[in-house]
Design an enzyme around this catalytic site. Structure first.
Site, PDB file in Angstrom:
ATOM      1  N   THR A 148       0.823  -1.212   0.000  1.00 11.85           N
ATOM      2  CA  THR A 148       0.000   0.000   0.000  1.00 11.85           C
ATOM      3  C   THR A 148       0.858   1.263   0.000  1.00 11.85           C
ATOM      4  N   GLY A 171       2.710  -2.672   8.325  1.00 12.48           N
ATOM      5  CA  GLY A 171       2.996  -2.839   9.748  1.00 12.48           C
ATOM      6  C   GLY A 171       4.486  -3.050   9.991  1.00 12.48           C
ATOM      7  N   GLU A 212      -6.346  -5.918   4.019  1.00 13.23           N
ATOM      8  CA  GLU A 212      -6.326  -7.133   3.212  1.00 13.23           C
ATOM      9  C   GLU A 212      -7.430  -7.107   2.172  1.00 13.23           C
TER      10      GLU A 212
HETATM   11  C1  3VV Z   1       2.853 -17.855  11.020  1.00 14.58           C
HETATM   12  C2  3VV Z   1       2.561 -16.817  12.032  1.00 14.58           C
HETATM   13  C3  3VV Z   1       1.202 -16.236  11.810  1.00 14.58           C
HETATM   14  C4  3VV Z   1       0.858 -15.205  12.833  1.00 14.58           C
HETATM   15  C5  3VV Z   1      -0.605 -15.094  12.815  1.00 14.58           C
HETATM   16  C6  3VV Z   1      -1.146 -13.810  12.986  1.00 14.58           C
HETATM   17  C7  3VV Z   1      -2.618 -13.797  12.708  1.00 14.58           C
HETATM   18  C8  3VV Z   1      -3.091 -12.416  12.516  1.00 14.58           C
HETATM   19  C9  3VV Z   1      -4.086 -12.378  11.381  1.00 14.58           C
HETATM   20  C10 3VV Z   1      -4.271 -11.397  10.663  1.00 14.58           C
HETATM   21  C11 3VV Z   1      -3.472 -10.152  10.802  1.00 14.58           C
HETATM   22  C12 3VV Z   1      -3.301  -9.609   9.448  1.00 14.58           C
HETATM   23  C13 3VV Z   1      -2.622  -8.296   9.468  1.00 14.58           C
HETATM   24  C14 3VV Z   1      -2.565  -7.863   8.048  1.00 14.58           C
HETATM   25  C15 3VV Z   1      -2.548  -6.395   7.938  1.00 14.58           C
HETATM   26  C16 3VV Z   1      -3.069  -5.984   6.592  1.00 14.58           C
HETATM   27  C17 3VV Z   1      -2.068  -6.186   5.498  1.00 14.58           C
HETATM   28  C18 3VV Z   1      -2.529  -5.549   4.219  1.00 14.58           C
HETATM   29  O1  3VV Z   1      -3.537  -4.904   4.162  1.00 14.58           O
HETATM   30  S1  3VV Z   1      -1.540  -5.870   2.911  1.00 14.58           S
HETATM   31  C19 3VV Z   1      -2.282  -5.024   1.577  1.00 14.58           C
HETATM   32  C20 3VV Z   1      -3.574  -5.697   1.177  1.00 14.58           C
HETATM   33  N1  3VV Z   1      -4.100  -5.067   0.021  1.00 14.58           N
HETATM   34  C21 3VV Z   1      -5.090  -5.586  -0.703  1.00 14.58           C
HETATM   35  O2  3VV Z   1      -5.682  -6.572  -0.360  1.00 14.58           O
HETATM   36  C22 3VV Z   1      -5.434  -4.844  -1.957  1.00 14.58           C
HETATM   37  C23 3VV Z   1      -6.849  -5.145  -2.393  1.00 14.58           C
HETATM   38  N2  3VV Z   1      -6.963  -5.020  -3.833  1.00 14.58           N
HETATM   39  C24 3VV Z   1      -6.884  -6.125  -4.624  1.00 14.58           C
HETATM   40  O3  3VV Z   1      -6.811  -7.250  -4.197  1.00 14.58           O
HETATM   41  C25 3VV Z   1      -6.914  -5.870  -6.090  1.00 14.58           C
HETATM   42  O4  3VV Z   1      -6.560  -4.580  -6.410  1.00 14.58           O
HETATM   43  C26 3VV Z   1      -8.281  -6.184  -6.717  1.00 14.58           C
HETATM   44  C27 3VV Z   1      -8.475  -7.642  -6.721  1.00 14.58           C
HETATM   45  C28 3VV Z   1      -9.365  -5.542  -5.928  1.00 14.58           C
HETATM   46  C29 3VV Z   1      -8.307  -5.681  -8.136  1.00 14.58           C
HETATM   47  O5  3VV Z   1      -7.086  -6.097  -8.671  1.00 14.58           O
HETATM   48  P1  3VV Z   1      -6.951  -6.026 -10.250  1.00 14.58           P
HETATM   49  O6  3VV Z   1      -7.492  -4.723 -10.700  1.00 14.58           O
HETATM   50  O7  3VV Z   1      -5.571  -6.411 -10.659  1.00 14.58           O
HETATM   51  O8  3VV Z   1      -7.854  -7.235 -10.690  1.00 14.58           O
HETATM   52  P2  3VV Z   1      -9.215  -7.137 -11.499  1.00 14.58           P
HETATM   53  O9  3VV Z   1      -8.960  -6.409 -12.794  1.00 14.58           O
HETATM   54  O10 3VV Z   1     -10.291  -6.641 -10.604  1.00 14.58           O
HETATM   55  O11 3VV Z   1      -9.418  -8.684 -11.786  1.00 14.58           O
HETATM   56  C30 3VV Z   1      -8.526  -9.320 -12.709  1.00 14.58           C
HETATM   57  C31 3VV Z   1      -8.603 -10.797 -12.467  1.00 14.58           C
HETATM   58  O12 3VV Z   1      -7.752 -11.121 -11.381  1.00 14.58           O
HETATM   59  C32 3VV Z   1      -8.444 -11.927 -10.464  1.00 14.58           C
HETATM   60  N3  3VV Z   1      -7.889 -11.701  -9.139  1.00 14.58           N
HETATM   61  C33 3VV Z   1      -7.824 -10.527  -8.490  1.00 14.58           C
HETATM   62  N4  3VV Z   1      -7.223 -10.714  -7.301  1.00 14.58           N
HETATM   63  C34 3VV Z   1      -6.898 -12.017  -7.227  1.00 14.58           C
HETATM   64  C35 3VV Z   1      -6.261 -12.827  -6.233  1.00 14.58           C
HETATM   65  N5  3VV Z   1      -5.873 -12.332  -5.024  1.00 14.58           N
HETATM   66  N6  3VV Z   1      -6.060 -14.132  -6.500  1.00 14.58           N
HETATM   67  C36 3VV Z   1      -6.488 -14.647  -7.659  1.00 14.58           C
HETATM   68  N7  3VV Z   1      -7.113 -13.953  -8.632  1.00 14.58           N
HETATM   69  C37 3VV Z   1      -7.307 -12.645  -8.425  1.00 14.58           C
HETATM   70  C38 3VV Z   1      -9.872 -11.470 -10.582  1.00 14.58           C
HETATM   71  O13 3VV Z   1     -10.757 -12.486 -10.067  1.00 14.58           O
HETATM   72  C39 3VV Z   1     -10.009 -11.260 -12.068  1.00 14.58           C
HETATM   73  O14 3VV Z   1     -10.210 -12.481 -12.677  1.00 14.58           O
HETATM   74  P3  3VV Z   1     -11.155 -12.539 -13.983  1.00 14.58           P
HETATM   75  O15 3VV Z   1     -10.501 -11.531 -14.946  1.00 14.58           O
HETATM   76  O16 3VV Z   1     -12.515 -12.051 -13.518  1.00 14.58           O
HETATM   77  O17 3VV Z   1     -11.051 -13.954 -14.411  1.00 14.58           O
HETATM   78  C1  FAD Z   2      -4.678  -1.674  10.475  1.00 12.52           C
HETATM   79  C2  FAD Z   2      -4.186  -1.691   9.041  1.00 12.52           C
HETATM   80  C3  FAD Z   2      -3.030  -2.404   8.724  1.00 12.52           C
HETATM   81  C4  FAD Z   2      -2.554  -2.408   7.418  1.00 12.52           C
HETATM   82  N1  FAD Z   2      -1.391  -3.076   7.140  1.00 12.52           N
HETATM   83  C5  FAD Z   2      -0.907  -3.037   5.886  1.00 12.52           C
HETATM   84  C6  FAD Z   2       0.329  -3.690   5.579  1.00 12.52           C
HETATM   85  O1  FAD Z   2       0.963  -4.252   6.462  1.00 12.52           O
HETATM   86  N2  FAD Z   2       0.789  -3.641   4.302  1.00 12.52           N
HETATM   87  C7  FAD Z   2       0.105  -3.010   3.295  1.00 12.52           C
HETATM   88  O2  FAD Z   2       0.574  -3.021   2.146  1.00 12.52           O
HETATM   89  N3  FAD Z   2      -1.084  -2.382   3.542  1.00 12.52           N
HETATM   90  C8  FAD Z   2      -1.586  -2.380   4.813  1.00 12.52           C
HETATM   91  N4  FAD Z   2      -2.783  -1.753   5.088  1.00 12.52           N
HETATM   92  C9  FAD Z   2      -3.443  -0.988   4.022  1.00 12.52           C
HETATM   93  C10 FAD Z   2      -4.703  -1.715   3.557  1.00 12.52           C
HETATM   94  O3  FAD Z   2      -4.388  -2.853   2.829  1.00 12.52           O
HETATM   95  C11 FAD Z   2      -5.524  -0.723   2.700  1.00 12.52           C
HETATM   96  O4  FAD Z   2      -5.915   0.341   3.525  1.00 12.52           O
HETATM   97  C12 FAD Z   2      -6.737  -1.455   2.135  1.00 12.52           C
HETATM   98  O5  FAD Z   2      -6.339  -2.313   1.098  1.00 12.52           O
HETATM   99  C13 FAD Z   2      -7.784  -0.458   1.605  1.00 12.52           C
HETATM  100  O6  FAD Z   2      -7.227   0.334   0.557  1.00 12.52           O
HETATM  101  P1  FAD Z   2      -7.315   1.934   0.638  1.00 12.52           P
HETATM  102  O7  FAD Z   2      -6.834   2.349   1.968  1.00 12.52           O
HETATM  103  O8  FAD Z   2      -6.682   2.445  -0.601  1.00 12.52           O
HETATM  104  O9  FAD Z   2      -8.864   2.248   0.582  1.00 12.52           O
HETATM  105  P2  FAD Z   2      -9.651   2.812  -0.690  1.00 12.52           P
HETATM  106  O10 FAD Z   2      -9.654   1.789  -1.766  1.00 12.52           O
HETATM  107  O11 FAD Z   2      -9.193   4.181  -0.995  1.00 12.52           O
HETATM  108  O12 FAD Z   2     -11.123   2.800  -0.039  1.00 12.52           O
HETATM  109  C14 FAD Z   2     -11.860   3.959   0.179  1.00 12.52           C
HETATM  110  C15 FAD Z   2     -13.263   3.721  -0.377  1.00 12.52           C
HETATM  111  O13 FAD Z   2     -13.157   3.563  -1.796  1.00 12.52           O
HETATM  112  C16 FAD Z   2     -13.965   2.465  -2.197  1.00 12.52           C
HETATM  113  N5  FAD Z   2     -13.455   1.824  -3.397  1.00 12.52           N
HETATM  114  C17 FAD Z   2     -12.161   1.692  -3.764  1.00 12.52           C
HETATM  115  N6  FAD Z   2     -12.063   0.980  -4.906  1.00 12.52           N
HETATM  116  C18 FAD Z   2     -13.334   0.659  -5.275  1.00 12.52           C
HETATM  117  C19 FAD Z   2     -13.905  -0.078  -6.353  1.00 12.52           C
HETATM  118  N7  FAD Z   2     -13.143  -0.632  -7.318  1.00 12.52           N
HETATM  119  N8  FAD Z   2     -15.241  -0.213  -6.381  1.00 12.52           N
HETATM  120  C20 FAD Z   2     -16.022   0.319  -5.422  1.00 12.52           C
HETATM  121  N9  FAD Z   2     -15.542   1.035  -4.372  1.00 12.52           N
HETATM  122  C21 FAD Z   2     -14.217   1.198  -4.308  1.00 12.52           C
HETATM  123  C22 FAD Z   2     -13.854   1.490  -1.024  1.00 12.52           C
HETATM  124  O14 FAD Z   2     -14.953   0.572  -1.025  1.00 12.52           O
HETATM  125  C23 FAD Z   2     -13.897   2.437   0.171  1.00 12.52           C
HETATM  126  O15 FAD Z   2     -15.240   2.674   0.538  1.00 12.52           O
HETATM  127  C24 FAD Z   2      -3.266  -1.713   6.395  1.00 12.52           C
HETATM  128  C25 FAD Z   2      -4.440  -1.023   6.710  1.00 12.52           C
HETATM  129  C26 FAD Z   2      -4.906  -1.013   8.028  1.00 12.52           C
HETATM  130  C27 FAD Z   2      -6.163  -0.257   8.355  1.00 12.52           C
END
Ligand code: 3VV
Ligand code: FAD
Length: 647
Positions: free
Chosen positions: A152, A191, A413
């Site tokens: 991010t 983080g 996530e």
């Molecule tokens: C061992 C020790 C363990 C310790 C345990 C601890 C436990 C604690 C537990 C928990 C703590 C966790 C603490 C974590 C803190 C947070 C971390 C973060 O936040 S890291 C950042 C996360 N950021 C996101 O997640 C971004 C979200 N955005 C996206 O994923 C993408 O931008 C998306 C999917 C919304 C759009 O991506 P596009 O624009 O490239 O993809 P499109 O054009 O929409 O789709 C293209 C194709 O790709 C597929 N696709 C997209 N994402 C995919 C994926 N992840 N996997 C597979 N296919 C995917 C789609 O299904 C689509 O497929 P078709 O074309 O319809 O066939």
């Molecule tokens: C506690 C915490 C820990 C985190 N840890 C990490 C980390 O370790 N590593 C890391 O890389 N990131 C981390 N993040 C970032 C996190 O992954 C992003 O904040 C999250 O993916 C949301 O993206 P954004 O902040 O850009 O929100 P935005 O996408 O800007 O969301 C704002 C609004 O826009 C809307 N929106 C955006 N896109 C669309 C769409 N295509 N269609 C409709 N609505 C849309 C959303 O629904 C939302 O209502 C962390 C965030 C938090 C809060």
């Protein structure tokens, strides 16, 4: 009340429970041995004087909280190494200890090493070549390096294809040059990035031979391993060729690019964390409902009958309707999380052999289950907090902090709306396949059966509810699909038609997910009941029925729109709901006792096992530095002069 005596109400509640809570504990742990192992592990950490909370960290400054958390994370790590030396530490231990409930109890102010274990290591395992894993994994497990996951940026979190940080290959020196050229491209949120990590997986746009190949993961050293000083420069930072994780996409030394079998394999770590979040959301919810249930058995308030003494608030049916569905939701998310974890492991091993077929279904399920579990757990925890009245509002109740931890899951996530739209993408294709008579994957098979029949008459069973929820999901999927295509037929381009229909697409995704959860929960309970006592089996069945009935009743509008249900059927459902609340009432405390959550993990005067709420509340507030002296100096400094000036 003398210490360690049991509150009389809780004593009575425990006598009336129809089953032995230990049996439920063993079931949830996977057997008596596993329970014993878990209890030993908890004791090993919670009894360590260096880890027990002397003064609540609420009163520390932000900087002190961070330093306190680092100190404790290091102690935890050393203790995990001791377990490892005894052959007792595996991945499950790390998950338990470093994340999950035990982790969040020991590391109340966050775990500076959390991302190292949750994302840095899993990314290297999932995206690194064998050689790269050999190079980095053991160093990471042994904490010789501390990593984070830097995807991010200030300007982008959701739309990762829009990330601005670049990694440009320089064949002359066989290095990548990383650059965050704009303010909005600065990595933000990862983080541990601020002060803890000395390495990061940096997700950047790969450029080689003048071509952009999209986002890829790179290992970048952030700080000197000895001095911890930031590495020189934050623009045009050079890293060696083999610091690009190349299990999927590769850059050869001459700069030519070898495509990944699927560009989406880079997104693999995000699926892993979404799968983990489902189980974690469930566990935080069961902690909150344990606190609220025990408190509601101890708290007496108002009257049901004027002639009788003030009742336990757990005897108000509205209080039961707040709490018991949360009990049931814990089990629903727990079993859905277990199912998803199995699917994740199966698909991940298939990916290893180049088999990508099931990745889209896994992605679609991981997205909607993460979104629904985080949202429902957050809403359930808030309901538990509100059900505890004023005392639920106190930070020492643990309910506000638990709520804060889980609402973060709604955002990180993958923000919930965005993930639900990902699942909707999958469902639109599934519906088109259904119309075209093409094969459907297991999780959308129901679309075929729903199309063939318009639903049977009401009968008091969960299978009827599952069929009704599948009917609602299919109806919403069909409606969204039809509305979107009507727009396209009227000349709207497909992207605008998608956006204009997105409210219905999100709703279809949620309905699909709820139908999946009820069915998975029901199937899990059906498998379990024959192996447990008749009493526990009955209690588990009642909870499953409660989850199904309550979920359906929260959806009456769609039920009327997409099925042939009558108002008489709705009356029957309401009666069924009330019967179930009454049936669960005598077992409520026994069920939360069955979760066997150590008091130190409950960390709440409202939810301790002995139920001495008022004594514990009073002891808690006495710890506040503000209560150390009878008169605070602000009186003499500010108030008294003010009062004087009035005279
Ligand atoms: C061992 C020790 C363990 C310790 C345990 C601890 C436990 C604690 C537990 C928990 C703590 C966790 C603490 C974590 C803190 C947070 C971390 C973060 O936040 S890291 C950042 C996360 N950021 C996101 O997640 C971004 C979200 N955005 C996206 O994923 C993408 O931008 C998306 C999917 C919304 C759009 O991506 P596009 O624009 O490239 O993809 P499109 O054009 O929409 O789709 C293209 C194709 O790709 C597929 N696709 C997209 N994402 C995919 C994926 N992840 N996997 C597979 N296919 C995917 C789609 O299904 C689509 O497929 P078709 O074309 O319809 O066939
Ligand atoms: C506690 C915490 C820990 C985190 N840890 C990490 C980390 O370790 N590593 C890391 O890389 N990131 C981390 N993040 C970032 C996190 O992954 C992003 O904040 C999250 O993916 C949301 O993206 P954004 O902040 O850009 O929100 P935005 O996408 O800007 O969301 C704002 C609004 O826009 C809307 N929106 C955006 N896109 C669309 C769409 N295509 N269609 C409709 N609505 C849309 C959303 O629904 C939302 O209502 C962390 C965030 C938090 C809060």
């Amino acid at each position: 009340m003398p210490a360690n005596t049991m509150n009389e109400d809780l004593k009575r509640e425990r006598q009336r429970c129809s089953f032995d809570p230990k049996e439920l504990t063993y079931l949830l742990d996977g057997g008596e041995e596993k329970t014993e192992e878990r209890r030993q592990r908890e004791k090993f950490f919670l009894d360590d004087p260096e880890l027990s909370e002397t003064a609540p960290s609420d009163y520390l400054s932000h900087k002190e909280k961070y330093e306190h958390a680092v100190k404790k994370a290091c102690i935890v790590f050393k203790k995990v190494q001791q377990l490892q030396a005894q052959g007792k530490a595996g991945m499950q231990n790390f998950r338990e200890v470093l994340g999950g409930q035990l982790g969040s109890a020991i590391l109340r102010d966050g775990n500076p090493l959390g991302l190292h274990y949750v994302m840095f290591i899993p990314t290297i395992m999932g995206q690194g070549t064998i050689e790269q894993q050999a190079e980095w994994i053991s160093k990471a497990w042994n904490l010789e390096i501390i990593g984070t996951y830097a995807q991010t940026e200030l300007g982008h979190g959701t739309f990762i294809r829009g990330l601005e940080t670049t990694a440009t290959y320089d064949p002359a020196t066989e290095e990548f040059v990383l650059n965050s050229p704009t303010l909005t491209s600065y990595k933000w949120w990862p983080g541990g990035l601020g002060h803890t990590a000395n390495y990061a997986v940096v997700v950047a746009q790969l450029y080689s031979q003048g071509i952009c190949h999209g986002i890829h993961p790179f290992i970048v050293q952030l700080r000197d391993e000895e001095t911890h000083l930031p590495m020189p420069g934050f623009e045009n930072v050079r890293i060696p060729w083999n610091y690009m994780l190349m299990k999927n996409g590769k850059v050869l030394k001459d700069g030519s690019y070898v495509k990944s079998p699927s560009s989406k394999l880079t997104y693999g770590t995000m699926i892993f964390v979404r799968v983990v979040i489902v189980q974690d959301a469930a566990n935080y919810l069961r902690k909150a409902v344990t606190i609220a249930t025990r408190y509601s058995a101890v708290r007496h308030q108002s009257h049901i009958k004027e002639s009788a003494p003030e009742p336990q608030i757990l005897d108000f049916v509205t209080q039961q309707h707040k709490l018991f569905p949360q009990l049931a939701t814990y089990f629903a998310l727990h079993y859905s999380g277990a199912w998803l974890w199995d699917m994740y492991n199966n698909v991940t091993s298939e990916l290893e052999s180049g088999e990508l077929d099931r990745l889209p279904e896994l992605h679609a399920l991981a997205c909607c289950l993460k979104a629904v579990s985080a949202a429902d757990a957050a809403q359930g925890i808030e309901t538990c907090r509100l059900a505890c009245g004023g005392h639920g509002y106190m930070s020492c109740s643990s309910l506000p902090i638990t709520y804060g931890l889980v609402t973060a899951m709604v955002t990180y996530e993958g923000e919930n709306t965005v993930l639900l739209l990902q699942t909707a993408r999958y469902l639109m294709k599934a519906w088109q396949n259904c119309l075209d008579g093409q094969p459907l994957t297991p999780s959308v098979q129901y679309l075929n059966s729903v199309r063939r029949s318009f639903g049977g008459v009401y009968h008091k069973s969960v299978p009827w509810i599952i069929a009704s929820m599948q009917r609602i999901a299919a109806g919403k999927i069909e409606t969204a699909h039809r509305h979107m295509n009507d727009k396209i037929k009227r000349g709207v381009n497909s992207e605008d038609a998608w956006n204009e229909t997105s409210i219905e697409l999100v709703a279809a995704s949620e309905a699909h997910c709820k139908a999946f959860i009820v069915e998975t929960y029901y199937n899990s309970v059906q498998q379990i009941v024959p192996s447990v006592s008749q009493q526990l089996g009955k209690a588990l069945t009642e909870l499953c029925e409660l989850y199904a009935v309550n979920t359906l009743l929260k959806n009456i509008g769609d039920l009327l729109r997409y099925s042939n249900v009558t108002t008489g059927d709705l009356e029957n459902l309401q009666r069924w709901l009330e019967e179930l609340l009454a049936a669960i009432r005598p077992n409520a405390v026994g069920i939360v006792d069955g979760f066997d959550i150590n008091d130190a993990i409950i960390a709440s005067p409202l939810g301790a096992y002995d139920g001495n709420v008022y004594e514990r509340l009073f002891a808690e507030v006495s710890k506040s530095p503000l209560n150390a002296k009878p008169v605070n100096e602000s009186f003499h400094k500010y108030l008294k002069p003010l009062l004087k000036s009035k005279m």
